[in-house]
Scaffold this motif. Sequence first.
Motif, PDB file in Angstrom:
ATOM      1  N   ILE A  17       0.836  -1.209   0.000  1.00  0.00           N
ATOM      2  CA  ILE A  17       0.000   0.000   0.000  1.00  0.00           C
ATOM      3  C   ILE A  17       0.866   1.252   0.000  1.00  0.00           C
ATOM      4  N   LEU A  18       1.912   1.255   0.825  1.00  0.00           N
ATOM      5  CA  LEU A  18       2.823   2.400   0.854  1.00  0.00           C
ATOM      6  C   LEU A  18       3.383   2.707  -0.530  1.00  0.00           C
ATOM      7  N   ILE A  19       3.886   1.690  -1.218  1.00  0.00           N
ATOM      8  CA  ILE A  19       4.514   1.921  -2.522  1.00  0.00           C
ATOM      9  C   ILE A  19       3.473   2.226  -3.586  1.00  0.00           C
ATOM     10  N   LEU A  20       2.297   1.626  -3.485  1.00  0.00           N
ATOM     11  CA  LEU A  20       1.230   1.957  -4.434  1.00  0.00           C
ATOM     12  C   LEU A  20       0.921   3.452  -4.379  1.00  0.00           C
ATOM     13  N   PHE A  21       0.776   3.997  -3.172  1.00  0.00           N
ATOM     14  CA  PHE A  21       0.518   5.429  -3.026  1.00  0.00           C
ATOM     15  C   PHE A  21       1.731   6.250  -3.461  1.00  0.00           C
ATOM     16  N   GLY A  22       2.927   5.833  -3.020  1.00  0.00           N
ATOM     17  CA  GLY A  22       4.127   6.629  -3.278  1.00  0.00           C
ATOM     18  C   GLY A  22       4.525   6.643  -4.743  1.00  0.00           C
ATOM     19  N   ALA A  23       4.665   5.450  -5.329  1.00  0.00           N
ATOM     20  CA  ALA A  23       4.968   5.393  -6.756  1.00  0.00           C
ATOM     21  C   ALA A  23       3.803   5.972  -7.556  1.00  0.00           C
ATOM     22  N   GLY A  24       2.589   5.789  -7.045  1.00  0.00           N
ATOM     23  CA  GLY A  24       1.420   6.334  -7.737  1.00  0.00           C
ATOM     24  C   GLY A  24       1.449   7.843  -7.828  1.00  0.00           C
ATOM     25  N   VAL A  25       1.800   8.524  -6.728  1.00  0.00           N
ATOM     26  CA  VAL A  25       1.833   9.992  -6.797  1.00  0.00           C
ATOM     27  C   VAL A  25       2.971  10.464  -7.681  1.00  0.00           C
ATOM     28  N   CYS A  26       4.107   9.739  -7.680  1.00  0.00           N
ATOM     29  CA  CYS A  26       5.197  10.111  -8.583  1.00  0.00           C
ATOM     30  C   CYS A  26       4.785   9.939 -10.043  1.00  0.00           C
ATOM     31  N   ALA A  27       4.068   8.858 -10.340  1.00  0.00           N
ATOM     32  CA  ALA A  27       3.565   8.662 -11.698  1.00  0.00           C
ATOM     33  C   ALA A  27       2.556   9.734 -12.069  1.00  0.00           C
ATOM     34  N   ALA A  28       1.690  10.079 -11.117  1.00  0.00           N
ATOM     35  CA  ALA A  28       0.655  11.075 -11.387  1.00  0.00           C
ATOM     36  C   ALA A  28       1.264  12.426 -11.764  1.00  0.00           C
ATOM     37  N   VAL A  29       2.342  12.776 -11.092  1.00  0.00           N
ATOM     38  CA  VAL A  29       2.968  14.084 -11.308  1.00  0.00           C
ATOM     39  C   VAL A  29       3.876  14.071 -12.537  1.00  0.00           C
ATOM     40  N   LEU A  91      12.294  -9.331   4.528  1.00  0.00           N
ATOM     41  CA  LEU A  91      11.822 -10.105   3.374  1.00  0.00           C
ATOM     42  C   LEU A  91      10.415  -9.685   2.989  1.00  0.00           C
ATOM     43  N   ALA A  92       9.522  -9.589   3.964  1.00  0.00           N
ATOM     44  CA  ALA A  92       8.138  -9.207   3.669  1.00  0.00           C
ATOM     45  C   ALA A  92       8.063  -7.793   3.111  1.00  0.00           C
ATOM     46  N   GLN A  93       8.869  -6.889   3.637  1.00  0.00           N
ATOM     47  CA  GLN A  93       8.880  -5.512   3.142  1.00  0.00           C
ATOM     48  C   GLN A  93       9.347  -5.444   1.692  1.00  0.00           C
ATOM     49  N   MET A  94      10.362  -6.224   1.346  1.00  0.00           N
ATOM     50  CA  MET A  94      10.850  -6.237  -0.033  1.00  0.00           C
ATOM     51  C   MET A  94       9.789  -6.781  -0.983  1.00  0.00           C
ATOM     52  N   ILE A  95       9.127  -7.863  -0.584  1.00  0.00           N
ATOM     53  CA  ILE A  95       8.075  -8.431  -1.428  1.00  0.00           C
ATOM     54  C   ILE A  95       6.928  -7.435  -1.574  1.00  0.00           C
ATOM     55  N   GLY A  96       6.517  -6.828  -0.473  1.00  0.00           N
ATOM     56  CA  GLY A  96       5.437  -5.847  -0.544  1.00  0.00           C
ATOM     57  C   GLY A  96       5.780  -4.659  -1.411  1.00  0.00           C
ATOM     58  N   ALA A  97       7.027  -4.182  -1.314  1.00  0.00           N
ATOM     59  CA  ALA A  97       7.445  -3.043  -2.132  1.00  0.00           C
ATOM     60  C   ALA A  97       7.388  -3.386  -3.615  1.00  0.00           C
ATOM     61  N   ALA A  98       7.820  -4.586  -3.967  1.00  0.00           N
ATOM     62  CA  ALA A  98       7.763  -4.998  -5.371  1.00  0.00           C
ATOM     63  C   ALA A  98       6.312  -5.099  -5.855  1.00  0.00           C
ATOM     64  N   ILE A  99       5.441  -5.654  -5.022  1.00  0.00           N
ATOM     65  CA  ILE A  99       4.031  -5.763  -5.395  1.00  0.00           C
ATOM     66  C   ILE A  99       3.425  -4.375  -5.581  1.00  0.00           C
ATOM     67  N   GLY A 100       3.705  -3.462  -4.665  1.00  0.00           N
ATOM     68  CA  GLY A 100       3.173  -2.112  -4.787  1.00  0.00           C
ATOM     69  C   GLY A 100       3.628  -1.416  -6.049  1.00  0.00           C
ATOM     70  N   ALA A 101       4.893  -1.628  -6.429  1.00  0.00           N
ATOM     71  CA  ALA A 101       5.414  -1.009  -7.659  1.00  0.00           C
ATOM     72  C   ALA A 101       4.714  -1.561  -8.894  1.00  0.00           C
TER      73      ALA A 101
END
Length: 255
Positions: A17-29, A91-101
């Motif tokens: 969720i963190l990366i979805l929002f973060g990468a999402g706002v970077c993509a939006a801009v 490990l979980a954070q890395m997997i989650g970050a990849a999924i969010g991206a």
Amino acid sequence: MFSNGDIFVGEVIGTAILILFGAGVCAAVTLHHSKAKGAGWVVIAFGWGMGVLAGAYTAAPLSGGHLNPAVTVGSAIAGGTPWAKVPLYVLAQMIGAAIGAVLAWALYYAQFAANAERELAQPTLGIFSTGPEIRKPAANLVTEVIATAGLVLPLLCFGQNQGIGIGQVPGARAGVYGSGINVLLVALLVVGIGLSLGGPTGYAINPARDLGPRLVHAVLPIPNKGSSDWGYAWIPVAGPLLGAALSGLVYRLAF
């Protein structure tokens, strides 16, 4: 204490969720044909802060909502998170970050395609990972160390300010934050770091936030995506971990 299964599920979901929002706002801009194109740095800072808010609140009941190897390491050094749990968190954070991206890429798929079709296509790495405005490795590393200390040390102290020191409540399910309202405070802290300290390097302050999406950028079929800049990739990993270690040591000595 949090179970291994809860830690894994919570950190994967929360970091995604963190990366979805973060990468999402970077993509939006950044991307052409986005309604937020050109909205600027303040929007990016608040987008990342809201990503922390959404991700940490979601994950907190399961894992404490670290979402960041630097937070996990700082908490372990300070006496909160058991060292035996640290590899599982990371490990979980890395997997989650990849999924969010990947989710952010899928959400902006049409805009990525439109960006590639432009005569002057913009590189897309900045949507996924950080990079310095001035490439000076020593200075860039120091920036990430200081910015991460600006995140981790206050975070470790938030529980203390409500009478709940993270090293004083073995077995508590409050995680590193102490209470729910502190998740909001951490989100606002991340906004402040972005606005005040993010200019030189884009404030990774989170190894998983940078490395996971950078790996995804390298493998995704994004036309004209440009380099994944692996020569810089060690700085957003080493700097935050050093800043977290310093924060944990200061916490133990001073608090």
